[in-house]
Scaffold this active site. Structure first.
Site, mmCIF file in Angstrom:
data_model
loop_
_atom_site.group_PDB
_atom_site.id
_atom_site.type_symbol
_atom_site.label_atom_id
_atom_site.label_comp_id
_atom_site.label_asym_id
_atom_site.label_seq_id
_atom_site.Cartn_x
_atom_site.Cartn_y
_atom_site.Cartn_z
ATOM 1 N N ASN A 18 -45.244 11.797 27.996
ATOM 2 C CA ASN A 18 -43.782 11.770 27.823
ATOM 3 C C ASN A 18 -43.149 10.642 28.629
ATOM 4 O O ASN A 18 -42.195 10.011 28.180
ATOM 5 C CB ASN A 18 -43.174 13.122 28.207
ATOM 6 C CG ASN A 18 -43.432 14.157 27.136
ATOM 7 O OD1 ASN A 18 -42.969 14.017 26.012
ATOM 8 N ND2 ASN A 18 -44.207 15.181 27.474
ATOM 9 N N HIS A 103 -39.649 20.793 26.906
ATOM 10 C CA HIS A 103 -40.538 21.955 26.835
ATOM 11 C C HIS A 103 -41.107 22.072 25.415
ATOM 12 O O HIS A 103 -40.351 22.010 24.439
ATOM 13 C CB HIS A 103 -39.782 23.232 27.213
ATOM 14 C CG HIS A 103 -40.692 24.408 27.291
ATOM 15 N ND1 HIS A 103 -41.538 24.626 28.362
ATOM 16 C CD2 HIS A 103 -40.937 25.403 26.411
ATOM 17 C CE1 HIS A 103 -42.248 25.712 28.131
ATOM 18 N NE2 HIS A 103 -41.911 26.207 26.960
ATOM 19 N N ASP A 138 -37.125 27.037 32.337
ATOM 20 C CA ASP A 138 -37.132 26.807 30.890
ATOM 21 C C ASP A 138 -35.938 27.455 30.198
ATOM 22 O O ASP A 138 -36.044 28.014 29.089
ATOM 23 C CB ASP A 138 -38.455 27.283 30.256
ATOM 24 C CG ASP A 138 -39.640 26.459 30.730
ATOM 25 O OD1 ASP A 138 -39.434 25.277 31.071
ATOM 26 O OD2 ASP A 138 -40.754 26.996 30.789
ATOM 27 N N HIS A 164 -46.854 17.370 20.409
ATOM 28 C CA HIS A 164 -46.723 16.306 21.410
ATOM 29 C C HIS A 164 -46.018 15.079 20.824
ATOM 30 O O HIS A 164 -45.168 14.474 21.492
ATOM 31 C CB HIS A 164 -48.084 15.937 21.996
ATOM 32 C CG HIS A 164 -48.614 16.998 22.918
ATOM 33 N ND1 HIS A 164 -47.847 17.590 23.897
ATOM 34 C CD2 HIS A 164 -49.824 17.603 22.994
ATOM 35 C CE1 HIS A 164 -48.548 18.502 24.538
ATOM 36 N NE2 HIS A 164 -49.756 18.536 24.001
ATOM 37 N N ALA A 166 -43.788 15.140 18.532
ATOM 38 C CA ALA A 166 -42.372 15.511 18.449
ATOM 39 C C ALA A 166 -41.721 15.433 19.833
ATOM 40 O O ALA A 166 -40.562 15.009 19.968
ATOM 41 C CB ALA A 166 -42.229 16.919 17.873
ATOM 42 N N GLU A 167 -42.459 15.819 20.878
ATOM 43 C CA GLU A 167 -41.926 15.706 22.239
ATOM 44 C C GLU A 167 -41.550 14.260 22.536
ATOM 45 O O GLU A 167 -40.483 13.978 23.077
ATOM 46 C CB GLU A 167 -42.997 16.122 23.267
ATOM 47 C CG GLU A 167 -43.165 17.581 23.480
ATOM 48 C CD GLU A 167 -43.993 17.852 24.733
ATOM 49 O OE1 GLU A 167 -43.410 18.249 25.743
ATOM 50 O OE2 GLU A 167 -45.228 17.660 24.685
HETATM 51 C C1 GRF Z 1 -45.992 18.423 27.883
HETATM 52 O O1 GRF Z 1 -46.315 19.218 26.762
HETATM 53 C C2 GRF Z 1 -44.775 18.970 28.538
HETATM 54 O O2 GRF Z 1 -43.786 19.393 27.676
HETATM 55 C C3 GRF Z 1 -45.390 20.117 29.284
HETATM 56 O O3 GRF Z 1 -46.579 19.584 29.843
HETATM 57 C C4 GRF Z 1 -47.046 18.564 28.983
HETATM 58 C C5 GRF Z 1 -47.183 17.339 29.828
HETATM 59 O O4 GRF Z 1 -47.451 16.218 29.101
HETATM 60 N N1 GRF Z 1 -44.492 20.692 30.240
HETATM 61 P P1 GRF Z 1 -47.418 14.753 29.703
HETATM 62 O O5 GRF Z 1 -47.818 14.791 31.170
HETATM 63 O O6 GRF Z 1 -46.035 14.195 29.514
HETATM 64 O O7 GRF Z 1 -48.444 14.020 28.872
#
Ligand code: GRF
Length: 185
Positions: A18, A103, A138, A164, A166-167
């Site tokens: 992220n 999240h 959360d 992921h 989508a994140e």
């Molecule tokens: C992500 O799915 C985030 O939402 C969750 O932990 C994961 C961490 O991913 N809380 P990264 O470290 O950003 O790859």
């Protein structure tokens, strides 16, 4: 004329995918500091490669020191991006309306750990939420939320991959939205 970008501190604990999405959103997302709960986070490698200042929180945790560190870097906003520590209410109040979390679920469903696994195993919709942080974990007002279409996914791993992705999209969109809200106010 656009005001300068918001200066973001990104809090991490893990691989930092992220964080990477936020780094890709530069210069709209001005990642000014990466704060890690652990020296082992791969996110630190990504930050250093991108030339972003990093800071590893010293033990024992002192949230006054963390707050001062943010002020020293002229930080405007905090992004919890895979940060695996509980943020205490005093710190949340100091950064009220300036701290967001990503999240991997359609909150309020599946807060806490292993959200994707639990939702998948229970055949519930998958998705992602970016929300303002309040004292409760959360929880807090949703900034953006998106459902992930996972029916076509052959297995858990591909569904997780879709979440992921989508994140990463949503964290980029949320910094853009925060910026345009800040510049229009
Ligand atoms: C992500 O799915 C985030 O939402 C969750 O932990 C994961 C961490 O991913 N809380 P990264 O470290 O950003 O790859």
């Amino acid at each position: 004329m656009l005001k300068p970008s918001l200066r973001w501190a990104v809090f991490v604990s893990g691989t930092g995918s992220n964080l990477n999405a936020l780094l890709d959103a530069r210069p709209e997302a001005d990642v000014a500091l990466v704060v890690s709960s652990t020296p082992k986070a791969y996110a630190l490698v990504r930050a250093r490669r991108a030339g972003i200042p990093t800071w590893i929180i010293p033990q024992p945790y002192d949230w006054d020191t963390i707050h001062r560190q943010l002020l020293d870097h002229c930080i405007d906003r905090v992004f919890l991006a895979g940060f695996m520590k509980i943020v205490p209410p005093d710190f949340v109040n100091r950064w009220r309306e300036k701290i967001v979390n990503v999240h991997p679920s359609l909150l309020p469903a599946y807060p806490g750990l292993k959200s994707i696994r639990r939702a998948y195993d229970e055949h519930q919709p998958l998705g992602v939420t970016v929300h303002g942080v309040i004292a409760e974990m959360d929880a807090g007002p949703h900034l953006l939320q998106r459902k992930v279409e996972s029916r076509a996914c052959a297995d858990f791993e591909s569904a997780e991959f879709m979440v992921h992705l989508a994140e990463h999209r949503l964290v980029r969109e949320s910094v853009r939205r925060c910026r345009s809200e800040a510049t229009s106010s």
